[in-house]
Enzyme design. Structure first.
Site, PDB file in Angstrom:
ATOM      1  N   GLY A 253      13.607  -2.658   9.376  1.00 37.45           N
ATOM      2  CA  GLY A 253      13.518  -0.828   8.999  1.00 37.45           C
ATOM      3  C   GLY A 253      11.975  -0.632   8.540  1.00 37.45           C
ATOM      4  O   GLY A 253      11.053  -1.527   8.589  1.00 37.45           O
TER       5      GLY A 253
ATOM      6  N   THR B 125      16.110   1.073  -3.556  1.00 35.61           N
ATOM      7  CA  THR B 125      17.205   2.161  -3.105  1.00 35.61           C
ATOM      8  C   THR B 125      17.275   3.626  -3.871  1.00 35.61           C
ATOM      9  O   THR B 125      17.399   3.494  -4.837  1.00 35.61           O
ATOM     10  CB  THR B 125      18.479   1.420  -2.822  1.00 35.61           C
ATOM     11  OG1 THR B 125      18.234   0.246  -1.981  1.00 35.61           O
ATOM     12  CG2 THR B 125      19.341   2.342  -1.644  1.00 35.61           C
ATOM     13  N   THR B 126      17.642   4.576  -3.141  1.00 35.37           N
ATOM     14  CA  THR B 126      17.731   5.943  -3.936  1.00 35.37           C
ATOM     15  C   THR B 126      19.128   6.268  -3.624  1.00 35.37           C
ATOM     16  O   THR B 126      19.716   5.798  -2.854  1.00 35.37           O
ATOM     17  CB  THR B 126      16.826   6.843  -3.416  1.00 35.37           C
ATOM     18  OG1 THR B 126      16.810   7.291  -2.123  1.00 35.37           O
ATOM     19  CG2 THR B 126      15.452   6.565  -3.694  1.00 35.37           C
TER      20      THR B 126
ATOM     21  N   ALA C  94      13.919   0.687  -9.555  1.00 40.52           N
ATOM     22  CA  ALA C  94      13.160   2.027  -9.544  1.00 40.52           C
ATOM     23  C   ALA C  94      13.384   2.938  -8.405  1.00 40.52           C
ATOM     24  O   ALA C  94      13.188   2.381  -7.174  1.00 40.52           O
ATOM     25  CB  ALA C  94      11.791   1.665  -9.915  1.00 40.52           C
ATOM     26  N   PRO C  95      13.991   4.234  -8.446  1.00 46.03           N
ATOM     27  CA  PRO C  95      13.974   4.950  -7.321  1.00 46.03           C
ATOM     28  C   PRO C  95      12.740   5.330  -6.736  1.00 46.03           C
ATOM     29  O   PRO C  95      12.638   5.726  -5.514  1.00 46.03           O
ATOM     30  CB  PRO C  95      14.970   6.235  -7.928  1.00 46.03           C
ATOM     31  CG  PRO C  95      14.541   6.088  -9.233  1.00 46.03           C
ATOM     32  CD  PRO C  95      14.317   4.720  -9.961  1.00 46.03           C
TER      33      PRO C  95
ATOM     34  N   HIS D 289      10.434  15.808   1.511  1.00 54.23           N
ATOM     35  CA  HIS D 289      10.516  14.363   2.090  1.00 54.23           C
ATOM     36  C   HIS D 289      10.985  14.803   3.663  1.00 54.23           C
ATOM     37  O   HIS D 289      11.142  15.706   4.041  1.00 54.23           O
ATOM     38  CB  HIS D 289      11.680  13.536   1.481  1.00 54.23           C
ATOM     39  CG  HIS D 289      11.819  13.013   0.146  1.00 54.23           C
ATOM     40  ND1 HIS D 289      11.613  13.772  -1.036  1.00 54.23           N
ATOM     41  CD2 HIS D 289      10.967  11.871  -0.064  1.00 54.23           C
ATOM     42  CE1 HIS D 289      11.243  12.736  -1.906  1.00 54.23           C
ATOM     43  NE2 HIS D 289      10.748  11.767  -1.287  1.00 54.23           N
ATOM     44  N   HIS D 290      10.898  13.561   4.366  1.00 52.57           N
ATOM     45  CA  HIS D 290      11.006  13.760   5.755  1.00 52.57           C
ATOM     46  C   HIS D 290      12.410  14.109   6.141  1.00 52.57           C
ATOM     47  O   HIS D 290      13.347  14.018   5.418  1.00 52.57           O
ATOM     48  CB  HIS D 290      10.511  12.333   6.379  1.00 52.57           C
ATOM     49  CG  HIS D 290      11.345  10.924   5.707  1.00 52.57           C
ATOM     50  ND1 HIS D 290      12.700  10.818   6.072  1.00 52.57           N
ATOM     51  CD2 HIS D 290      11.192  10.242   4.627  1.00 52.57           C
ATOM     52  CE1 HIS D 290      13.040   9.875   5.221  1.00 52.57           C
ATOM     53  NE2 HIS D 290      12.118   9.498   4.518  1.00 52.57           N
TER      54      HIS D 290
ATOM     55  N   LYS E 135      15.632  11.674   5.536  1.00 49.44           N
ATOM     56  CA  LYS E 135      16.140  11.375   4.130  1.00 49.44           C
ATOM     57  C   LYS E 135      17.638  11.778   4.099  1.00 49.44           C
ATOM     58  O   LYS E 135      17.851  13.120   4.317  1.00 49.44           O
ATOM     59  CB  LYS E 135      15.383  11.869   3.217  1.00 49.44           C
ATOM     60  CG  LYS E 135      15.678  11.402   1.663  1.00 49.44           C
ATOM     61  CD  LYS E 135      14.560  11.683   0.743  1.00 49.44           C
ATOM     62  CE  LYS E 135      14.919  11.068  -0.652  1.00 49.44           C
ATOM     63  NZ  LYS E 135      15.209   9.791  -0.640  1.00 49.44           N
TER      64      LYS E 135
ATOM     65  N   GLY F 286      15.934  10.928  -5.704  1.00 49.13           N
ATOM     66  CA  GLY F 286      16.153   9.983  -6.770  1.00 49.13           C
ATOM     67  C   GLY F 286      14.893  10.416  -7.945  1.00 49.13           C
ATOM     68  O   GLY F 286      15.133  10.395  -9.124  1.00 49.13           O
ATOM     69  N   THR F 287      13.658  10.376  -7.346  1.00 50.32           N
ATOM     70  CA  THR F 287      12.404  10.586  -7.828  1.00 50.32           C
ATOM     71  C   THR F 287      12.665  12.002  -8.551  1.00 50.32           C
ATOM     72  O   THR F 287      12.252  11.964  -9.888  1.00 50.32           O
ATOM     73  CB  THR F 287      11.329  10.339  -7.292  1.00 50.32           C
ATOM     74  OG1 THR F 287      11.300   9.187  -6.660  1.00 50.32           O
ATOM     75  CG2 THR F 287      10.073  10.867  -7.798  1.00 50.32           C
TER      76      THR F 287
END
Length: 262
Positions: A13, A95-96, A118-119, A151-152, A155, A161-162
């Site tokens: 990936g 991972t988020t 951590a997201p 985001h792209h 997603k 998550g952030t």
């Protein structure tokens, strides 16, 4: 200092390939010990010169002590954490979109092996999280707090998550429960904005890696604090740094970026 062995999940990936490239580019710090992909997708791993496969438990039996790095999907990351805990291998998860129950499962696995979750693996973003509470407190309750993320178009989860982490940070600085004050969507006749609520908006498009802006809307002025990520190397570098750090920590808790940046 000894070289940090890493095992990369989702090796073909975008994040997995970036992690492998950066680890191989810094052999004094890291060694690619293993790489995994889904069943039927492992043919592309043959040239990596490490242990490869589609079953984490089997790979970890040949990679004792290696740190597993996972940026895959929520259910997959939880399963990987369970396998890593059983084998006694440390783990880093970026991972988020994990649910509260899935995060609780990570915490349970962390009783047997050190796990870092951590997201957002950006060091800069996580330093920002330490600065925002001071802004909230000094500006006071007259300022409306909002978060917007971009985001792209591939997603899967929203808000990111952030963005949620930023909202939780803002709410905590006000002594509020995030779930009680969050407004993830606004649509229709919803009435005036309350002073307590924290809005979080999500935009999707193109190939944006990750933009997050926190807004402080005050009387006659506005403050915007923006963090932008230009490429995925930012997250990969943070994850590798976390891998080198987590292998030295004891089991017993689910570690976060704030623990490493103390």
């Amino acid at each position: 200092m000894s070289v940090c062995d890493v095992v990369v999940m989702g090796a073909l990936g975008r994040m997995g390939a970036t992690l492998i490239r950066l680890a191989k580019a810094d052999p004094e710090q890291y060694r690619l010990a293993g790489a995994l992909e889904r069943s039927g997708c492992t043919d592309g791993l043959s040239g990596l010169e490490c242990v490869v496969g589609d079953d984490l438990s089997t790979v970890l039996a040949k990679c004792p002590g290696a740190v597993v790095i996972d940026f895959t999907a929520p259910a997959s990351s939880v399963a990987s954490a369970t396998a890593a805990a059983a084998a006694g291998n440390p783990m880093v998860i970026g991972t988020t979109g994990l649910s509260p129950d899935q995060i609780a499962a990570l915490s349970a696995a962390a009783t047997n092996t050190p796990i870092f979750f951590a997201p957002n693996m950006s060091v800069g973003l996580n330093v920002l999280l330490t600065v925002l509470p001071d802004l909230v407190r000094k500006l006071g309750p007259a300022y409306d707090l909002e978060v917007m993320e971009i985001h792209h178009n591939k997603k899967a989860d929203a808000p990111s998550g952030t963005a949620i982490k930023l909202g939780q940070c803002l709410a905590a600085a006000r002594g509020a429960d995030y779930d009680a004050v969050k407004r993830h969507t606004r649509d229709g006749i919803i009435g005036p904005r309350t002073k307590e609520e924290i809005g979080v908006a999500a935009l999707r498009g193109g190939d944006v890696v990750g933009d997050h802006t926190v807004y402080f809307f005050g009387p006659g002025e506005r403050i915007e604090v923006t963090h932008r990520v230009g490429n995925r190397e930012t997250f990969a570098q943070g994850a590798l740094r976390a891998a080198a750090w987590i292998r030295k920590q004891p089991a017993g808790k689910l570690y976060a970026m704030a623990d490493m940046l103390v």
